[in-house]
Design a protein around this motif. Structure first.
Motif, PDB file in Angstrom:
ATOM      1  N   GLN A  48       0.566  -1.133  -0.114  1.00 32.88           N
ATOM      2  CA  GLN A  48      -0.256  -0.223   0.095  1.00 32.88           C
ATOM      3  C   GLN A  48       0.628   1.434  -0.358  1.00 32.88           C
ATOM      4  O   GLN A  48       0.246   2.507  -0.556  1.00 32.88           O
ATOM      5  CB  GLN A  48      -0.975   0.568   1.099  1.00 32.88           C
ATOM      6  CG  GLN A  48      -1.826  -1.010   1.158  1.00 32.88           C
ATOM      7  CD  GLN A  48      -2.842  -0.911  -0.367  1.00 32.88           C
ATOM      8  OE1 GLN A  48      -3.231   0.302  -0.512  1.00 32.88           O
ATOM      9  NE2 GLN A  48      -3.071  -2.285  -0.602  1.00 32.88           N
ATOM     10  N   ARG A  49       1.834   0.802   0.949  1.00 33.36           N
ATOM     11  CA  ARG A  49       2.584   2.150   0.975  1.00 33.36           C
ATOM     12  C   ARG A  49       3.612   2.709  -0.810  1.00 33.36           C
ATOM     13  O   ARG A  49       3.910   3.989  -1.341  1.00 33.36           O
ATOM     14  CB  ARG A  49       4.193   2.100   2.117  1.00 33.36           C
ATOM     15  CG  ARG A  49       4.647   3.810   2.401  1.00 33.36           C
ATOM     16  CD  ARG A  49       5.893   2.983   3.412  1.00 33.36           C
ATOM     17  NE  ARG A  49       6.544   2.264   3.269  1.00 33.36           N
ATOM     18  CZ  ARG A  49       7.309   1.496   3.333  1.00 33.36           C
ATOM     19  NH1 ARG A  49       5.681   0.826   4.563  1.00 33.36           N
ATOM     20  NH2 ARG A  49       7.763   0.018   3.323  1.00 33.36           N
ATOM     21  N   LYS A  84       1.063   3.895  -2.651  1.00 30.77           N
ATOM     22  CA  LYS A  84       1.364   5.762  -3.152  1.00 30.77           C
ATOM     23  C   LYS A  84       2.073   6.050  -3.275  1.00 30.77           C
ATOM     24  O   LYS A  84       1.575   7.416  -3.883  1.00 30.77           O
ATOM     25  CB  LYS A  84       0.503   5.582  -0.934  1.00 30.77           C
ATOM     26  CG  LYS A  84       0.165   7.102  -0.893  1.00 30.77           C
ATOM     27  CD  LYS A  84      -0.264   7.163   0.534  1.00 30.77           C
ATOM     28  CE  LYS A  84      -0.822   8.708   0.852  1.00 30.77           C
ATOM     29  NZ  LYS A  84      -0.911   9.014   2.740  1.00 30.77           N
ATOM     30  N   GLU A  85       3.040   5.816  -3.137  1.00 26.75           N
ATOM     31  CA  GLU A  85       4.093   6.766  -3.911  1.00 26.75           C
ATOM     32  C   GLU A  85       4.573   6.468  -5.354  1.00 26.75           C
ATOM     33  O   GLU A  85       5.000   7.680  -5.623  1.00 26.75           O
ATOM     34  CB  GLU A  85       5.354   6.482  -2.959  1.00 26.75           C
ATOM     35  CG  GLU A  85       5.700   5.274  -3.240  1.00 26.75           C
ATOM     36  CD  GLU A  85       7.526   5.050  -2.508  1.00 26.75           C
ATOM     37  OE1 GLU A  85       7.412   5.478  -1.680  1.00 26.75           O
ATOM     38  OE2 GLU A  85       8.080   3.758  -2.400  1.00 26.75           O
TER      39      GLU A  85
END
Length: 257
Positions: free
Chosen positions: A62-63, A66-67
């Motif tokens: 997820q991180r 997102k980035e």
């Protein structure tokens, strides 16, 4: 203080100090289940480790998503390979699920006219690779060039190039929309040269290499850029009618329109 109270107070502190947040959150729930089902100590420990590993993986994915800046809702599962006979599904799946080419600093170049799914395919590959612990960054070519130009004006270009190095794969979408000017193409060339044989690029383009003299300011720079990109690269060419044009045509000819 009895043993149970001591455990309930001490164990969370230890798990926090060991940076095991998901074990800390769920150990009591798993302990209750272990007692109820008669697990061994090893089974209980295994369940705790699995929770920590699975939650860390999910959080990391997820991180990274997102980035990445990847367009949403574009995956391999909703890419219509049947409409793109020149695109070999097996090859795409291999590229998307085996990150070894990134370890070798190889590139992926996707060519085709506007509206045939180049951005979708590039995004889907990036999304899949993130699930294999790859850091990806998606940028339109025009926006990327603006960032590079600004960094050069501020004498921060080397810093920005190093910052982009943290991404195993840099996706540059629609390189053909970069204006043919020395200021723009020189910083784009510096990026290509900087990542050459070290970090991978995935580039989509409307134009084949024979037309790249419209992108770079002079023939020497064009040849040098192409040479670095293709030295270790897989090239995919999509020869297909525009999906957007076909959809618009079908809509205009549907009953009641």
């Amino acid at each position: 203080m009895n043993q149970t109270n001591s455990l309930q107070q001490t164990l969370p502190i230890l798990l926090k100090s060991l940076r095991l947040p998901y074990m800390q959150q769920q150990w009591q729930e798993i302990e209750t289940r272990a007692i109820h089902e008669g697990w061994s100590h090893g089974q209980f420990l295994l369940a705790l480790c699995e929770v920590e590993q699975q939650q860390r993986y999910s959080s990391r994915v997820q991180r990274y998503l997102k980035e990445s800046g990847l367009p949403s809702a574009k995956s391999l599962s909703n890419f219509d390979f049947t409409c793109c006979p020149t695109v070999k599904e097996g090859l795409i799946l291999q590229i998307a699920q085996d990150a070894s080419w990134l370890n070798r600093g190889e590139n992926l170049l996707i060519f085709g006219p506007s509206g045939v799914g180049k951005t979708h395919l590039a995004s889907a590959i990036g999304r899949s690779l993130i699930e294999f612990n790859v850091r990806v960054k998606f940028l339109s070519a025009t926006f990327l060039v603006q960032q590079l130009q600004q960094a050069k004006v501020e004498l921060q270009l080397p810093h920005l190039l190093e910052k982009l190095d943290k991404y195993d794969l840099l996706i540059i979408d629609d390189i053909g929309y970069v204006k043919k000017s020395e200021a723009e193409t020189s910083v784009l060339f510096e990026l290509i040269a900087h990542r050459y044989e070290i970090k991978s690029l995935l580039i989509t383009a409307n134009q084949t290499f024979s037309e790249w003299d419209t992108i770079f300011a002079d023939a020497t720079m064009t040849v040098a850029a192409i040479d670095r990109l293709v030295h270790h690269a897989t090239i995919i060419e999509i020869r297909q009618e525009s999906f957007r044009q076909k959809t618009a045509f079908a809509r205009s000819n549907s009953p009641g329109e």
